[in-house]
Design a protein around this motif. Structure first.
Motif, PDB file in Angstrom:
ATOM      1  N   ASP A  98      -2.832  49.992  29.687  1.00 45.86           N
ATOM      2  CA  ASP A  98      -2.120  48.840  29.888  1.00 45.86           C
ATOM      3  C   ASP A  98      -3.080  47.538  30.175  1.00 45.86           C
ATOM      4  O   ASP A  98      -2.638  46.409  30.220  1.00 45.86           O
ATOM      5  N   THR A  99      -4.028  48.052  31.277  1.00 41.17           N
ATOM      6  CA  THR A  99      -4.947  47.223  31.815  1.00 41.17           C
ATOM      7  C   THR A  99      -5.441  46.537  30.941  1.00 41.17           C
ATOM      8  O   THR A  99      -6.368  46.522  30.002  1.00 41.17           O
ATOM      9  N   ALA A 100      -5.458  44.840  30.896  1.00 45.29           N
ATOM     10  CA  ALA A 100      -6.092  43.631  30.243  1.00 45.29           C
ATOM     11  C   ALA A 100      -5.702  42.958  30.769  1.00 45.29           C
ATOM     12  O   ALA A 100      -4.933  42.583  31.543  1.00 45.29           O
ATOM     13  N   VAL A 101      -5.606  41.349  29.890  1.00 46.43           N
ATOM     14  CA  VAL A 101      -5.437  40.307  29.867  1.00 46.43           C
ATOM     15  C   VAL A 101      -4.194  39.821  28.691  1.00 46.43           C
ATOM     16  O   VAL A 101      -4.975  40.275  27.940  1.00 46.43           O
ATOM     17  N   TYR A 102      -3.214  39.547  29.602  1.00 44.45           N
ATOM     18  CA  TYR A 102      -2.240  39.511  28.267  1.00 44.45           C
ATOM     19  C   TYR A 102      -1.813  38.374  28.599  1.00 44.45           C
ATOM     20  O   TYR A 102      -1.691  37.182  28.707  1.00 44.45           O
ATOM     21  N   TYR A 103      -1.774  37.246  26.844  1.00 38.84           N
ATOM     22  CA  TYR A 103      -1.344  36.455  26.440  1.00 38.84           C
ATOM     23  C   TYR A 103      -0.048  35.709  25.396  1.00 38.84           C
ATOM     24  O   TYR A 103       0.287  36.781  24.724  1.00 38.84           O
ATOM     25  N   CYS A 104      -0.027  34.933  25.682  1.00 38.78           N
ATOM     26  CA  CYS A 104       1.288  34.245  24.412  1.00 38.78           C
ATOM     27  C   CYS A 104       0.417  33.093  23.946  1.00 38.78           C
ATOM     28  O   CYS A 104      -0.050  33.125  24.189  1.00 38.78           O
ATOM     29  N   ALA A 105       1.400  33.808  22.367  1.00 43.23           N
ATOM     30  CA  ALA A 105       1.436  33.031  20.961  1.00 43.23           C
ATOM     31  C   ALA A 105       2.185  31.972  20.943  1.00 43.23           C
ATOM     32  O   ALA A 105       3.404  32.722  20.843  1.00 43.23           O
ATOM     33  N   ALA A 106       2.215  31.332  20.220  1.00 43.16           N
ATOM     34  CA  ALA A 106       3.694  30.732  19.312  1.00 43.16           C
ATOM     35  C   ALA A 106       2.799  30.200  18.041  1.00 43.16           C
ATOM     36  O   ALA A 106       1.497  29.492  17.989  1.00 43.16           O
ATOM     37  N   GLY A 107       4.065  30.389  16.913  1.00 43.58           N
ATOM     38  CA  GLY A 107       3.156  30.077  15.756  1.00 43.58           C
ATOM     39  C   GLY A 107       4.261  30.025  14.435  1.00 43.58           C
ATOM     40  O   GLY A 107       5.704  30.228  15.225  1.00 43.58           O
ATOM     41  N   PRO A 108       4.340  29.429  13.602  1.00 40.53           N
ATOM     42  CA  PRO A 108       5.697  29.276  12.745  1.00 40.53           C
ATOM     43  C   PRO A 108       5.933  30.837  11.929  1.00 40.53           C
ATOM     44  O   PRO A 108       6.516  30.697  11.655  1.00 40.53           O
ATOM     45  N   GLN A 109       4.586  31.305  11.937  1.00 42.34           N
ATOM     46  CA  GLN A 109       5.030  33.007  11.293  1.00 42.34           C
ATOM     47  C   GLN A 109       5.293  34.066  11.768  1.00 42.34           C
ATOM     48  O   GLN A 109       4.592  33.676  13.559  1.00 42.34           O
ATOM     49  N   TYR A 110       6.106  34.556  11.803  1.00 44.05           N
ATOM     50  CA  TYR A 110       6.422  36.127  12.900  1.00 44.05           C
ATOM     51  C   TYR A 110       5.772  36.682  12.938  1.00 44.05           C
ATOM     52  O   TYR A 110       5.794  37.452  10.574  1.00 44.05           O
ATOM     53  N   SER A 111       4.527  37.509  12.941  1.00 47.73           N
ATOM     54  CA  SER A 111       3.703  38.588  12.720  1.00 47.73           C
ATOM     55  C   SER A 111       2.920  38.947  13.795  1.00 47.73           C
ATOM     56  O   SER A 111       3.413  38.668  15.056  1.00 47.73           O
ATOM     57  N   ALA A 112       2.377  39.724  13.459  1.00 45.78           N
ATOM     58  CA  ALA A 112       1.455  40.695  14.552  1.00 45.78           C
ATOM     59  C   ALA A 112      -0.384  40.524  14.682  1.00 45.78           C
ATOM     60  O   ALA A 112      -0.627  41.579  14.955  1.00 45.78           O
ATOM     61  N   GLU A 113      -0.047  39.295  14.342  1.00 45.80           N
ATOM     62  CA  GLU A 113      -1.478  39.198  13.652  1.00 45.80           C
ATOM     63  C   GLU A 113      -1.799  38.057  14.136  1.00 45.80           C
ATOM     64  O   GLU A 113      -1.683  36.821  13.886  1.00 45.80           O
ATOM     65  N   VAL A 114      -3.438  38.497  15.297  1.00 43.09           N
ATOM     66  CA  VAL A 114      -3.823  37.200  16.046  1.00 43.09           C
ATOM     67  C   VAL A 114      -4.191  35.549  15.493  1.00 43.09           C
ATOM     68  O   VAL A 114      -3.724  34.945  15.486  1.00 43.09           O
ATOM     69  N   THR A 115      -4.651  35.833  14.138  1.00 39.80           N
ATOM     70  CA  THR A 115      -4.560  34.330  13.346  1.00 39.80           C
ATOM     71  C   THR A 115      -3.843  33.738  12.643  1.00 39.80           C
ATOM     72  O   THR A 115      -3.813  32.429  12.490  1.00 39.80           O
ATOM     73  N   THR A 116      -2.377  34.618  12.877  1.00 40.68           N
ATOM     74  CA  THR A 116      -1.216  33.365  12.158  1.00 40.68           C
ATOM     75  C   THR A 116      -0.461  32.708  13.167  1.00 40.68           C
ATOM     76  O   THR A 116       0.349  31.995  13.447  1.00 40.68           O
ATOM     77  N   TYR A 117      -1.040  32.635  14.289  1.00 42.32           N
ATOM     78  CA  TYR A 117      -0.545  31.768  15.677  1.00 42.32           C
ATOM     79  C   TYR A 117      -1.341  30.667  15.922  1.00 42.32           C
ATOM     80  O   TYR A 117      -2.406  30.936  16.564  1.00 42.32           O
TER      81      TYR A 117
END
Length: 121
Positions: free
Chosen positions: A89-108
Motif C-alpha cells: 500500500d506504500t505510495a503517494v495518495y491523491y484525492c481528486a474531485a469531478g462531476p463524474q463518479y468514476s475509477a478513471e484518472v482522466t475523469t477527475y
C-alpha cells in the motif's frame, strides 16, 4: 475547487491510517471524489471513489474490506480510512474531485497535492 490531502505517514504492516481530503468551494458537494495512489516507478492507480451524495462507493479489489471512503459535505471533507495496511500500500495518495463518479484518472478535473503513506514490513 481546491483540494488538500493530509494524514499520511509511516506505519507498520497491519496498522491503520486515516487520510483526509479537505475541499474549498461549494460545488465540491455536488462532485464525486476519488482517492488514487502512485508508487515509485508505477502509474497512478485507482483506490476508491464516492459519489456526490455518499450513497455509492467503489474500491479497487486489493483494498476491499480494508479501506473505507466516506464524505461529510457539510464540512467539505472526504475521508479514506485504511486498516490492515500492507507494504504494497506504500505510495503517494491523491484525492481528486469531478462531476463524474468514476475509477478513471482522466475523469477527475481537480487534484490535491498528495500525501505519502509508507508501510513497513
Amino acid at each position: 475547487v481546491q483540494l488538500q490531502a493530509s494524514g499520511g505517514g509511516l506505519v507498520q504492516a497491519g496498522g491503520s491510517l486515516r487520510l483526509s481530503c479537505a475541499a474549498s468551494g461549494r460545488i465540491f458537494s455536488s462532485y464525486a471524489t476519488g482517492w488514487f495512489r502512485q508508487a515509485p516507478g508505477k502509474e497512478r492507480e485507482f483506490v476508491a471513489a464516492i459519489n456526490w451524495s455518499g450513497i455509492n462507493t467503489d474500491y479497487t479489489d486489493s483494498v476491499k474490506g480494508r479501506f473505507t471512503i466516506a464524505r461529510d459535505n457539510a464540512k467539505h471533507m472526504v475521508i479514506l480510512q485504511m486498516n490492515s495496511l500492507k507494504p504494497e500500500d506504500t505510495a503517494v495518495y491523491y484525492c481528486a474531485a469531478g462531476p463524474q463518479y468514476s475509477a478513471e484518472v482522466t475523469t477527475y478535473a481537480y487534484w490535491g497535492q498528495g500525501t505519502l503513506v509508507t508501510v513497513s514490513s
